[in-house]
Design a protein around this motif. Structure first.
Motif, short mmCIF file in Angstrom:
data_model
loop_
_atom_site.label_atom_id
_atom_site.label_comp_id
_atom_site.label_asym_id
_atom_site.label_seq_id
_atom_site.Cartn_x
_atom_site.Cartn_y
_atom_site.Cartn_z
N SER A 1 9.68 -19.21 0.76
CA SER A 1 7.95 -20.20 1.26
C SER A 1 8.44 -21.82 2.02
CB SER A 1 6.83 -20.01 0.42
OG SER A 1 6.34 -18.52 1.24
N LYS B 1 11.26 -22.89 3.96
CA LYS B 1 10.10 -22.98 5.52
C LYS B 1 9.41 -24.10 5.19
CE LYS B 1 6.10 -20.98 7.35
NZ LYS B 1 5.41 -20.04 7.97
N TRP C 1 12.40 -13.28 6.71
CA TRP C 1 11.79 -12.59 5.66
C TRP C 1 11.83 -11.21 4.90
CZ3 TRP C 1 7.75 -15.51 2.27
CH2 TRP C 1 7.74 -17.21 2.72
N GLN D 1 3.46 -22.73 -5.33
CA GLN D 1 3.94 -22.47 -3.56
C GLN D 1 2.49 -21.57 -3.19
OE1 GLN D 1 6.60 -22.83 -2.15
NE2 GLN D 1 7.25 -25.01 -3.18
N TYR D 2 2.27 -20.35 -4.11
CA TYR D 2 1.49 -19.38 -3.15
C TYR D 2 -0.15 -19.74 -2.66
CZ TYR D 2 4.59 -15.33 -3.40
OH TYR D 2 5.24 -14.20 -3.35
#
Length: 454
Positions: free
Chosen positions: A137, A140, A155, A292-293
């Motif tokens: 992530s 990206k 992924w 990040q999540y």
């Protein structure tokens, strides 16, 4: 210099030691090669441009230092060995809270340790899958994914590759422990840290020279040397608890009292070694994963969570210091078991002068360990946050990693352990040791003398 050359020759003469050193170097070379193997579908030019402009105080810079630069390069070993360290933390904590894990740690001996190792490996895989997703992530968010590759394939394939990289790194560390020199996991971490040392040294030197501060640079080097020496003293410092043997059996004769037969229990000031620093550092990686999540690419630069990802902020260093102190006590409790010491002394018909056998001996050893661990834990905590302190005096962040903190403690602890193992081989073959007097004491020596039989 002549003595040093003679010592090197003696090391090379011992076949087993020579083979172990060469095997260790070969494994470390394989590991370093893996830090340059690029993940498929990553645009290296875009990623390098993005990471070159990132803030040096970002937590990701610390992760990159531990991975030997592989994190910013999106390499096969981008996550390094840190998922394994995180899994080890969880298993160690479960040993205090869950009876099943307590039984495995304390009562089932070798079979219990094998089960714990297997559990740790499986947990490492699960953590790597989570951290691998967070890492992709991040890639990206930097716009470094090749648009010609389908995102689903990118992924799936790279999560598998990152997980394989961590498991392979863990396997390399175990092979070093079994067939090489020193603790393999610690050596892998240390080699990743040292890989960035030349760049940090050169950058700091050129920066100070450009500013006309050669004297300042010399003072920094002198301060670094002094701090390193203090670290060595603390790592090797011990508190000797004297013990005395009442009588011993000699051959087939009756018990013969031996007057003045004394030994000691060595309680190290920093018995836990570098592990509390590694544990605390691994836990400090969690906020960045959470951000990040749950906060995505637009994570706010304000707020408590954001400050926990900035190694120069007060909240980060306060939490970091507390974690180091807590983990020092936790890991020392795992290494030093007063009850086992008391039982061993009772079996050997030995006692601590002035202390009754049994429970009073156990309580005395526990009290001494607690008192000795307190200054050791505070010292470890202060050293851990020292990089953030020295940056306030103008030291470059990249060089500050080696000025104190995790990097310095890991290097000192691992080097002492490795030298202690080399010295043991030399002494067994009746060669001179690595020092003219005394002996090198690594972390493994914390259970020497009577404790070695526990």
């Amino acid at each position: 210099m002549k003595s040093f050359i003679s010592t090197i020759k003696n090391i090379w003469k011992i076949k087993e030691l020579r083979e172990r050193i060469l095997f260790t170097l070969l494994i470390l070379l394989v590991y370093r090669f893996g830090t340059y193997v690029l993940l498929p579908g990553v645009n290296r030019a875009v990623l390098e441009a993005a990471t070159s402009s990132s803030a040096p105080t970002d937590i990701l810079s610390m992760i990159n230092a531990f991975a030997g630069g592989a994190f910013n390069r999106a390499a096969f070993f981008a996550l390094g060995i840190m998922p394994y360290i995180t899994a080890s933390i969880i298993v160690q904590l479960l040993g205090f809270a869950v009876p099943y894990f307590q039984k495995l740690q304390q009562k089932e001996g070798e079979s219990g340790r094998k089960k714990l190792t297997q559990i740790t490996r499986l947990l490492t895989l699960a953590i790597t899958l989570v951290q691998g997703g967070a890492y992709l992530s991040w890639i990206k968010s930097q716009g470094a994914i090749d648009p010609n590759i389908p995102e689903s394939i990118f992924w799936i394939s790279n999560v598998i590759i990152l997980s394989s990289g961590t498991i392979f790194a863990m396997w390399l560390g175990e092979k070093i422990t079994d067939r090489g020199i020193g603790n393999g996991i610690s050596l892998l971490i240390m080699i990743g840290i040292i890989a960035t040392l030349p760049q940090a040294f050169i950058f700091e030197f050129t920066s100070q020279m450009a500013a006309g501060g050669l004297l300042i640079f010399v003072i920094e080097i002198a301060a670094l040397f002094a701090i390193t020496m203090v670290c060595v003293l603390i790592v090797q410092g011990i508190r000797k608890i004297p013990i005395q043997f009442a009588k011993r059996m000699v051959g087939r004769s009756s018990n013969i009292p031996i007057q003045g037969a004394r030994d000691y229990i060595p309680i190290k000031v920093a018995a836990a070694g570098v592990m509390p620093i590694i544990f605390a550092q691994a836990l400090m990686f969690l906020p960045s994963t959470v951000s990040q999540y749950f906060m995505g690419e637009t994570t706010s630069s304000t707020g408590f969570l954001a400050q926990l990802t900035d190694i120069s902020s007060f909240p980060y260093n306060a939490v970091y210091f507390i974690l180091v102190v807590v983990f020092t006590y936790v890991y020392t409790a795992l290494l030093v078991n007063p009850k086992q010491y008391a039982e061993y002394l009772k079996r050997q018909n030995a006692f601590i002068p002035g202390i009754k056998p049994g429970k009073p001996t156990q309580d005395f050893i526990d009290a001494v360990t607690t008192r000795v661990t307190l200054p050791g834990s505070i010292f470890l905590g202060l050293i851990a946050i020292l990089p953030a302190v020295v940056t306030l005096f103008g030291v470059n962040q990249l060089f500050a990693y080696f000025f104190g903190g995790t990097s310095l403690l890991i290097i000192v602890g691992v080097v002492l352990d490795t030298l202690q193992q080399i010295e043991s081989y030399l002494l067994m073959r009746k060669y001179d040791g690595l020092v003219k007097s005394g002996k090198i004491k690594g972390r493994s020596s914390s259970m020497q003398t009577i404790g070695s039989d526990l």
